[in-house]
Scaffold this motif. Sequence first.
Motif, mmCIF file in Angstrom:
data_model
loop_
_atom_site.group_PDB
_atom_site.id
_atom_site.type_symbol
_atom_site.label_atom_id
_atom_site.label_comp_id
_atom_site.label_asym_id
_atom_site.label_seq_id
_atom_site.Cartn_x
_atom_site.Cartn_y
_atom_site.Cartn_z
ATOM 1 N N LEU A 18 0.829 -1.194 0.000
ATOM 2 C CA LEU A 18 0.000 0.000 0.000
ATOM 3 C C LEU A 18 0.871 1.254 0.000
ATOM 4 C CD1 LEU A 18 -2.895 0.979 0.005
ATOM 5 C CD2 LEU A 18 -2.843 0.901 2.503
ATOM 6 N N TRP A 19 1.931 1.236 0.772
ATOM 7 C CA TRP A 19 2.877 2.355 0.794
ATOM 8 C C TRP A 19 3.424 2.605 -0.609
ATOM 9 C CZ3 TRP A 19 8.101 2.485 -0.406
ATOM 10 C CH2 TRP A 19 8.786 3.644 -0.067
ATOM 11 N N LEU A 20 3.775 1.535 -1.305
ATOM 12 C CA LEU A 20 4.298 1.653 -2.665
ATOM 13 C C LEU A 20 3.252 2.252 -3.608
ATOM 14 C CD1 LEU A 20 6.531 0.950 -4.794
ATOM 15 C CD2 LEU A 20 5.321 -1.207 -5.091
ATOM 16 N N LEU A 21 2.018 1.753 -3.524
ATOM 17 C CA LEU A 21 0.956 2.244 -4.410
ATOM 18 C C LEU A 21 0.634 3.715 -4.172
ATOM 19 C CD1 LEU A 21 -1.519 -0.762 -4.442
ATOM 20 C CD2 LEU A 21 0.032 -0.045 -6.254
ATOM 21 N N LYS A 25 -0.216 7.651 -6.872
ATOM 22 C CA LYS A 25 -1.476 8.400 -6.922
ATOM 23 C C LYS A 25 -1.370 9.625 -7.820
ATOM 24 C CE LYS A 25 -4.040 7.117 -2.838
ATOM 25 N NZ LYS A 25 -4.682 7.591 -1.620
ATOM 26 N N LYS A 26 -0.250 10.309 -7.767
ATOM 27 C CA LYS A 26 -0.095 11.518 -8.592
ATOM 28 C C LYS A 26 -0.065 11.184 -10.085
ATOM 29 C CE LYS A 26 4.900 11.643 -8.216
ATOM 30 N NZ LYS A 26 5.430 11.049 -7.024
ATOM 31 N N ASP A 27 0.161 9.904 -10.410
ATOM 32 C CA ASP A 27 0.162 9.462 -11.799
ATOM 33 C C ASP A 27 -1.196 8.903 -12.231
ATOM 34 O OD1 ASP A 27 2.902 10.072 -12.174
ATOM 35 O OD2 ASP A 27 3.458 8.212 -11.167
ATOM 36 N N GLY A 28 -2.189 9.007 -11.338
ATOM 37 C CA GLY A 28 -3.538 8.588 -11.696
ATOM 38 C C GLY A 28 -3.962 7.236 -11.169
ATOM 39 N N VAL A 29 -3.137 6.603 -10.340
ATOM 40 C CA VAL A 29 -3.526 5.311 -9.760
ATOM 41 C C VAL A 29 -4.490 5.583 -8.612
ATOM 42 C CG1 VAL A 29 -2.713 3.292 -8.477
ATOM 43 C CG2 VAL A 29 -1.399 4.154 -10.412
#
Length: 62
Positions: A18-21, A25-29
Motif C-alpha cells: 500500500l505504501w508503494l501504491l 497516486k499523482k500518476d492517476g492510480v
Amino acid sequence: MQSLTINFQNPQIFDKFLWLLEHFKKDGVEVVSKDDIEDLKALSKTREEESIPFEEYLKDAH
C-alpha cells in the motif's frame, strides 16, 4: 480503466505494498479497497429506490 485485485496473507506485506501504491497516486492510480467498492455499489443501488421526505418518515415513526 483496468482493475486488479490482490489478496495478502501477511498484513506487513499489505502495508508495504500500500505504501508503494500511494506513490503512484499523482500518476492517476486510484487505490480502493474491496469493502469500499461493495459499499459504493450498495449505495448506488439505493439511488434507484423511491424516497420520501424526512417529515413523512417522522410521521410514521411513533
